[in-house]
Structures are given as structure tokens and as C-alpha cells.
Design an enzyme around this catalytic site. Structure first.
Site, PDB file in Angstrom:
ATOM      1  N   ASP A   1      41.772  47.868-102.994  1.00 48.35           N
ATOM      2  CA  ASP A   1      42.636  48.044-104.158  1.00 48.35           C
ATOM      3  C   ASP A   1      42.507  46.895-105.149  1.00 48.35           C
ATOM      4  O   ASP A   1      41.791  45.921-104.912  1.00 48.35           O
ATOM      5  CB  ASP A   1      44.094  48.167-103.708  1.00 48.35           C
ATOM      6  CG  ASP A   1      44.358  49.468-102.964  1.00 48.35           C
ATOM      7  OD1 ASP A   1      43.794  50.493-103.364  1.00 48.35           O
ATOM      8  OD2 ASP A   1      45.122  49.439-101.981  1.00 48.35           O
TER       9      ASP A   1
ATOM     10  N   TYR B   1      39.664  42.916 -91.424  1.00 46.10           N
ATOM     11  CA  TYR B   1      40.355  42.363 -92.590  1.00 46.10           C
ATOM     12  C   TYR B   1      40.861  40.961 -92.270  1.00 46.10           C
ATOM     13  O   TYR B   1      41.336  40.698 -91.159  1.00 46.10           O
ATOM     14  CB  TYR B   1      41.546  43.243 -92.982  1.00 46.10           C
ATOM     15  CG  TYR B   1      41.178  44.464 -93.793  1.00 46.10           C
ATOM     16  CD1 TYR B   1      41.072  44.393 -95.183  1.00 46.10           C
ATOM     17  CD2 TYR B   1      40.938  45.688 -93.177  1.00 46.10           C
ATOM     18  CE1 TYR B   1      40.745  45.511 -95.933  1.00 46.10           C
ATOM     19  CE2 TYR B   1      40.607  46.816 -93.923  1.00 46.10           C
ATOM     20  CZ  TYR B   1      40.512  46.714 -95.301  1.00 46.10           C
ATOM     21  OH  TYR B   1      40.183  47.827 -96.039  1.00 46.10           O
TER      22      TYR B   1
END
Length: 430
Positions: free
Chosen positions: A122, A199
Site C-alpha cells: 500500500d 514482513y
């Protein structure tokens, strides 16, 4: 017995605008205005330089074979509107990548490139190991991933492949770099053949109890329904929220492990993740670390039978988030690194590091002086900018807060607005 199958509607033209909220109408108008600007730019008269470019001899891709490859892409995404191309802005990582690919004549166009991306990061999110797969121009006539499309001719006798990494890095913006490439079979998809995604999320220690955060984080491991720890993307047809997390690690990465300014890294490993899943998880772990929630809150949120509706809470910031690795089978992918290209990337990223490190050092010295003037009173408010939402004076426990719509309620709302189509199917039908 019936199942509910949700198909997102591709065309919004038939959407009943009277069913939209004020915010949705504003968003729709903004999208249309941006689209009008794009169309105006396309219809602008050609400048002298543009006309000169048109007269130049077109590059003949049919003189080359193609090769299906994986590219490892790194980017600092803080100033970008996300990875994926968007209608209302050109400031995306993907848009810059395809500009570079077309400028270097490595592909004819996205539509014919067999393109797949591993992750849809994003706005503001960065990556060290984003993976993309696509067909690029090749100097070779044979080899792994090399093929000759109908009507194309291969460069017979060549033994040196195009320097994909070096060529692209010369024309990409300084925040975006290709780290490595790998020849792969034509059927490999960067998205569907990814075995594991990792992540990283970075944050200061502040006043956090890291041991409690570690205890709470272990409840995430395994396969769970994460609907209360993500943003449900029902509008795009996502109604299954089961995901598997294989490991969670929280560790101090600075030498001083006790200072409130010490930086912490949370590592989250799984095969696939939901929209905003990592940022929601981080926000809850922050509450645990601050002593506002018990370590068992993760278990409660994962129990969707008892808690089918997500309590309202703010997500953690996108700035510290990094899609650090996208892993593939060694049989499918053998990354090729070039020493000169790596030195070029390191040099460029050192420049970015210097710019940001100087700012950090300056602010830290100013804070040290301010804290001395304050008489040594410890203020540990470093997390304030990392969680969105208004902080109330009196903390309201998560499970006592107002709840969001359940999955079933959200499906009904989107169906009523004609954003999705709900089809009831009999289990016995084949």
C-alpha cells in the site's frame, strides 16, 4: 445447504449512486476528475520533441526472443501511492517500473508481458524483496525461460544475456532498484508460486513491554481466521480470511537494548497476508506492550465464533512496514547477482541513508538537550505517531468498544449497493 459465492462487479457504471454514502460519492467524483485530467493529457497536441520521437525508427522486438524472468525489486515507498498502478496518479512503484521497462525496450507492453506481482504493498510501504515475473527481450536463442514467439527471430550464437539489472537501475528513480534477476519457467508466477512472504516492521522501544508483546505474538502462529486483524476487502470479493503465520520474532536491533529510543524489529512470516493484516496486528501488539490489553487479547480476536465483529481500533502506520522477502523454491528460482550492480545500488541507498540518518541524529541531539532542561523527567511518547486515530484520555478496552459490521452484514451492504453480486450455490451442484 447453500454456499454464498461473491463476485465483485467489474463495471461501476451500473452502480446505483443513490445508495452511496457522502464519502463514497466524494471519492467517486475525485476519481472521475483525475480520469478527466489523464484524458486531457492524452489529447494534448504533440510537442516538437514528441513529433521528433515519432519520426524515429521504431524498435523491432521481432528480431529478439523473449525470456520469462523473476526480478527482485527493492524500493523505499514512503513518497509513493503504493506499488500497484492507479488511475488517479502516476506516482506508484509499478508505473515507474513499466516506464523503465518500456524506455529500455525490454518489453513491448504490459498487456503482452505475462506479468505477475508478488505483493500489493500500500501507500507508504517499502520493500527489499518484492518479486515480479514477466517476459523480457532476450539476446539468447535457448536457455531456461527463453522462447521464440510466433513471428520472432532469435539472436543465434549469442552467449551473453542482456544486463537486465544494470540497464533498469540506470533509468529508475533513486528510491527504486532492481537487486537481482532469475531465469524461470514460462509457467512460474511471482504471485502464485511464492512459497513464503516475510514482513519487517520497525519501531522504537518507547515504554513497551517487549516480553508481553512476544508472548502475545505467539498466539498468531498457525492457521487462523484473521477477519478481526485486517481490513475486510469484501468489495473485491474477499470473504475467506483464513491465513497461516509460521513465525513471529520481536528483537532489539540497536546495541543499547534498554534505551527507549532503541529500535525494534518485528518479523512476521507467512505464505500470504490479508489487506492491512500486518498493520492491524502491530496496533494490537502495541496495546499489549503498553499494558492496555492482556496478552490473551490476540486469542480473543482470533475466536471469530465468540467475536464475529471486529472492535474499532486504529491501524499502525505504514511507514515502518517493509515486504522484506518473497521466497521461491530453489528448483524454480536461482537468483543472479552482479557485483557491479550491487555496488551501484549500495551507493545510491547510502545517499538515502545519509539524508535520513543526519536528520535522525540532529533530532536526537535536540531531544537530549530538551530532556536535560526538563530535569531528567522521562517522556516516552515515541509511539504517538505510529498509530492512527484519536487517543482518548480514558482508555476503553478493545472488547468493550463499538463493533464493526460482521462479515455477513458487510456482504449484505455491498450487495445492496451493487458493488458485489451474491450467488447462492447448492453444495450438491457440480
Amino acid at each position: 445447504m447453500f454456499n454464498i459465492k461473491v463476485n465483485p462487479r467489474k463495471a461501476k457504471q451500473n452502480q446505483d449512486l443513490t445508495t452511496l454514502t457522502k464519502e463514497e460519492l466524494i471519492e467517486r467524483v475525485q476519481q472521475l476528475e483525475a480520469h478527466v485530467i489523464q484524458l486531457r493529457n492524452l489529447l494534448k497536441p504533440k510537442s516538437v520533441s514528441d513529433k521528433h520521437e515519432i519520426k524515429q525508427k521504431a524498435f523491432d522486438h521481432k528480431k529478439y526472443a523473449k525470456r520469462h524472468v523473476l526480478l527482485q525489486v527493492a524500493y523505499v515507498g514512503w513518497d509513493y501511492a503504493g506499488f500497484v498502478v492507479q488511475e488517479h496518479t502516476e506516482k506508484t512503484i509499478e508505473a515507474e517500473l513499466f516506464k523503465a521497462l518500456e524506455k529500455t525496450r525490454l518489453l513491448e507492453g504490459r498487456e503482452t508481458s505475462n506479468y505477475h506481482r508478488c505483493g500489493r504493498t500500500d501507500k507508504g510501504v517499502s520493500s527489499f524483496g518484492q518479486g515480479i515475473s514477466l517476459d523480457l527481450r532476450s539476446n539468447l536463442s535457448e536457455g531456461k525461460g527463453v522462447f521464440i514467439p510466433e513471428g520472432h527471430q532469435a539472436k543465434v550464437g549469442n552467449t551473453d544475456e542482456i544486463d537486465y539489472v544494470g540497464i533498469l537501475n540506470k533509468v529508475l528513480p533513486p528510491e527504486i532498484r532492481v537487486i537481482a534477476w532469475a531465469p524461470v519457467s514460462q509457467s512460474l508466477s511471482a504471485r502464485f508460486d511464492c512459497r513464503q512472504r516475510t514482513y519487517h516492521y520497525y519501531f522504537p522501544k518507547a515504554n513497551l513491554n517487549l516480553e508481553k508483546m512476544k508472548i502475545a505474538s505467539q498466539f498468531l502462529i498457525g492457521e487462523h481466521d484473521f477477519r478481526n486483524l485486517c481490513k475486510m476487502d469484501v468489495g473485491n470479493g474477499v470473504i475467506k480470511f483464513d491465513r497461516r503465520i509460521t513465525d513471529v520474532q520481536i528483537e532489539v536491533i540497536d546495541d543499547d537494548k534498554t534505551d527507549s529510543y532503541s529500535m525494534i524489529r518485528l518479523k512476521l512470516i507467512g505464505q500470504a497476508f490479508l489487506w492491512h493484516q500486518v498493520r492491524c496486528i502491530i496496533a494490537i501488539l502495541f496495546l499489549v506492550g503498553q499494558g492496555k490489553e492482556e496478552t490473551t487479547i490476540i486469542q480473543e480476536l482470533l475466536d471469530v465464533e465468540r467475536n464475529p465483529r471486529k472492535p474499532q481500533y486504529g491501524m499502525a502506520s505504514e511507514i515502518p512496514l517493509n515486504l522484506f522477502t518473497c521466497s521461491y523454491s530453489d528448483d524454480d528460482c536461482q537468483w543472479i547477482y552482479d557485483a557491479d550492480s550491487l555496488q551501484y545500488v549500495i551507493s545510491g541507498y547510502q545517499t538515502l541513508w545519509t539524508e535520513n540518518s543526519v536528520k535522525t541524529t540532529m533530532l536526537k541531539e535536540m531531544l537530549n538537550s530538551l530532556e536535560k532542561l526538563a530535569g531528567g523527567n522521562r517522556i516516552e511518547n515515541q509511539l504517538k505517531g505510529l498509530v492512527y486515530g484519536i487517543e482518548s484520555k480514558t482508555y476503553l478496552p478493545l472488547m468493550e468498544r463499538q463493533k464493526c459490521e460482521s462479515l455477513e452484514e458487510r456482504i449484505h451492504v455491498y450487495a445492496k449497493r451493487q458493488r458485489i453480486e451474491v450467488i447462492e450455490t447448492d453444495d450438491n451442484c457440480t
